[in-house]
Motif scaffolding. Structure first.
Motif, PDB file in Angstrom:
ATOM      1  N   PHE A  64       0.820  -1.211   0.000  1.00 48.96           N
ATOM      2  CA  PHE A  64       0.000   0.000   0.000  1.00 48.96           C
ATOM      3  C   PHE A  64       0.855   1.262   0.000  1.00 48.96           C
ATOM      4  CE2 PHE A  64      -3.213  -2.797   2.425  1.00 48.96           C
ATOM      5  CZ  PHE A  64      -3.612  -3.416   1.239  1.00 48.96           C
ATOM      6  N   LYS A  65       2.011   1.216   0.651  1.00 49.35           N
ATOM      7  CA  LYS A  65       2.912   2.371   0.639  1.00 49.35           C
ATOM      8  C   LYS A  65       3.470   2.622  -0.760  1.00 49.35           C
ATOM      9  CE  LYS A  65       4.399   1.989   5.451  1.00 49.35           C
ATOM     10  NZ  LYS A  65       5.533   1.609   6.348  1.00 49.35           N
ATOM     11  N   GLU A 120      -1.270   8.009  -5.717  1.00 50.36           N
ATOM     12  CA  GLU A 120      -2.697   8.361  -5.651  1.00 50.36           C
ATOM     13  C   GLU A 120      -3.426   7.876  -6.902  1.00 50.36           C
ATOM     14  OE1 GLU A 120      -4.656   9.442  -3.197  1.00 50.36           O
ATOM     15  OE2 GLU A 120      -2.931   9.462  -1.864  1.00 50.36           O
ATOM     16  N   GLU A 121      -2.773   7.984  -8.059  1.00 53.10           N
ATOM     17  CA  GLU A 121      -3.391   7.532  -9.313  1.00 53.10           C
ATOM     18  C   GLU A 121      -3.662   6.032  -9.278  1.00 53.10           C
ATOM     19  OE1 GLU A 121      -2.179   6.772 -13.952  1.00 53.10           O
ATOM     20  OE2 GLU A 121      -1.085   8.328 -12.860  1.00 53.10           O
ATOM     21  N   ILE A 122      -2.668   5.277  -8.841  1.00 55.46           N
ATOM     22  CA  ILE A 122      -2.829   3.822  -8.765  1.00 55.46           C
ATOM     23  C   ILE A 122      -3.918   3.459  -7.769  1.00 55.46           C
ATOM     24  CG2 ILE A 122      -1.687   1.714  -7.928  1.00 55.46           C
ATOM     25  CD1 ILE A 122       0.893   2.817  -9.250  1.00 55.46           C
ATOM     26  N   SER A 123      -3.919   4.096  -6.610  1.00 56.14           N
ATOM     27  CA  SER A 123      -4.889   3.738  -5.571  1.00 56.14           C
ATOM     28  C   SER A 123      -6.324   4.074  -5.960  1.00 56.14           C
ATOM     29  CB  SER A 123      -4.523   4.407  -4.241  1.00 56.14           C
ATOM     30  OG  SER A 123      -4.781   5.786  -4.270  1.00 56.14           O
ATOM     31  N   ALA A 124      -6.500   4.999  -6.892  1.00 59.66           N
ATOM     32  CA  ALA A 124      -7.843   5.401  -7.316  1.00 59.66           C
ATOM     33  C   ALA A 124      -8.395   4.531  -8.450  1.00 59.66           C
ATOM     34  CB  ALA A 124      -7.829   6.862  -7.755  1.00 59.66           C
ATOM     35  N   ARG A 125      -7.591   3.609  -8.964  1.00 59.21           N
ATOM     36  CA  ARG A 125      -8.078   2.741 -10.048  1.00 59.21           C
ATOM     37  C   ARG A 125      -9.273   1.926  -9.589  1.00 59.21           C
ATOM     38  NH1 ARG A 125      -2.081   1.150 -12.020  1.00 59.21           N
ATOM     39  NH2 ARG A 125      -1.712   3.086 -13.176  1.00 59.21           N
ATOM     40  N   MET A 126     -10.193   1.741 -10.518  1.00 61.91           N
ATOM     41  CA  MET A 126     -11.444   1.038 -10.221  1.00 61.91           C
ATOM     42  C   MET A 126     -11.456  -0.357 -10.837  1.00 61.91           C
ATOM     43  SD  MET A 126     -13.370   3.114  -8.390  1.00 61.91           S
ATOM     44  CE  MET A 126     -14.992   2.359  -8.548  1.00 61.91           C
ATOM     45  N   GLY A 127     -12.138  -1.249 -10.143  1.00 55.40           N
ATOM     46  CA  GLY A 127     -12.334  -2.607 -10.625  1.00 55.40           C
ATOM     47  C   GLY A 127     -13.627  -3.137 -10.026  1.00 55.40           C
ATOM     48  N   THR A 128     -13.805  -4.449 -10.141  1.00 51.69           N
ATOM     49  CA  THR A 128     -15.004  -5.080  -9.607  1.00 51.69           C
ATOM     50  C   THR A 128     -14.612  -6.209  -8.667  1.00 51.69           C
ATOM     51  OG1 THR A 128     -16.194  -4.573 -11.647  1.00 51.69           O
ATOM     52  CG2 THR A 128     -17.179  -6.228 -10.206  1.00 51.69           C
ATOM     53  N   ALA A 129     -15.157  -6.182  -7.468  1.00 49.93           N
ATOM     54  CA  ALA A 129     -14.934  -7.241  -6.480  1.00 49.93           C
ATOM     55  C   ALA A 129     -16.262  -7.558  -5.815  1.00 49.93           C
ATOM     56  CB  ALA A 129     -13.907  -6.803  -5.445  1.00 49.93           C
ATOM     57  N   ASN A 130     -16.557  -8.832  -5.720  1.00 51.49           N
ATOM     58  CA  ASN A 130     -17.794  -9.266  -5.076  1.00 51.49           C
ATOM     59  C   ASN A 130     -19.023  -8.633  -5.744  1.00 51.49           C
ATOM     60  OD1 ASN A 130     -19.168 -10.808  -3.152  1.00 51.49           O
ATOM     61  ND2 ASN A 130     -19.206  -9.138  -1.679  1.00 51.49           N
TER      62      ASN A 130
END
Length: 173
Positions: free
Chosen positions: A127-128, A132-142
């Motif tokens: 996580f470190k 910010e760009e990477i952490s804001a990426r969207m996907g689908t889970a559950n």
């Protein structure tokens, strides 16, 4: 890592509940302080309490630690997949089914603590590394749209939820 926007996760009893439990603006600091708290709590737990359940059908303290670890493994994996641009939907999991097929009660407390520590250290390192760009990426889970960072905040909220249960129902803090 910024707190996720409401548009980055589903408003439901799990996703939003866990994220909203985190009252800090720095999730890495929260995960780090939780890490120390859980590690010390379990290392100092008397052996006679390992199998304590506050009610019939509830998990004992070894099972709670195993569940926290399993859930972090799954959420961190989901976060990694989404951060790396995974397009396939990631499956959900049933924590009660996972418990049915676990062997937490057959493992030593030392092994369960070691697994928890290894998973948390690995998660923190991952996580470190997120921008910010990477952490804001969207996907689908559950079956739900979710950002990589929302899953990080869910790990912290999920652990906070269980720490509150340990305090309130197991009289351990």
């Amino acid at each position: 890592m910024k707190k996720p926007q409401i548009s980055e996760y589903q408003q439901n009893k799990y996703f939003s509940y866990y994220i909203e439990l985190v009252d800090s603006e720095n999730v890495i600091d929260t995960l780090t302080s939780q890490f120390e708290r859980v590690k010390n709590l379990y290392k100092n737990l008397p052996e006679e309490k390992y199998f304590f359940k506050y009610a019939e059908g509830k998990w004992n303290l070894k099972e709670v630690l195993g569940h926290i670890t399993d859930t972090e493994r799954i959420f961190a994996y989901r976060s990694l997949c989404i951060a790396r641009g995974e397009k396939q939907a990631l499956p959900g999991f049933d924590e009660n089914e996972y418990m049915t097929f676990s062997n937490f009660n057959e493992q030593t407390m030392e092994s369960l603590i070691e697994q928890y520590c290894s998973v948390r250290e690995s998660s923190l390192a991952l996580f470190k590394s997120f921008s910010e760009e990477i952490s804001a990426r969207m996907g689908t889970a559950n079956g739900n749209g979710v950002s990589a960072r929302a899953l990080v905040w869910m790990i912290a909220g999920h652990e906070k939820h269980h720490l509150e249960i340990l305090k309130e129902r197991y009289s351990i803090s």
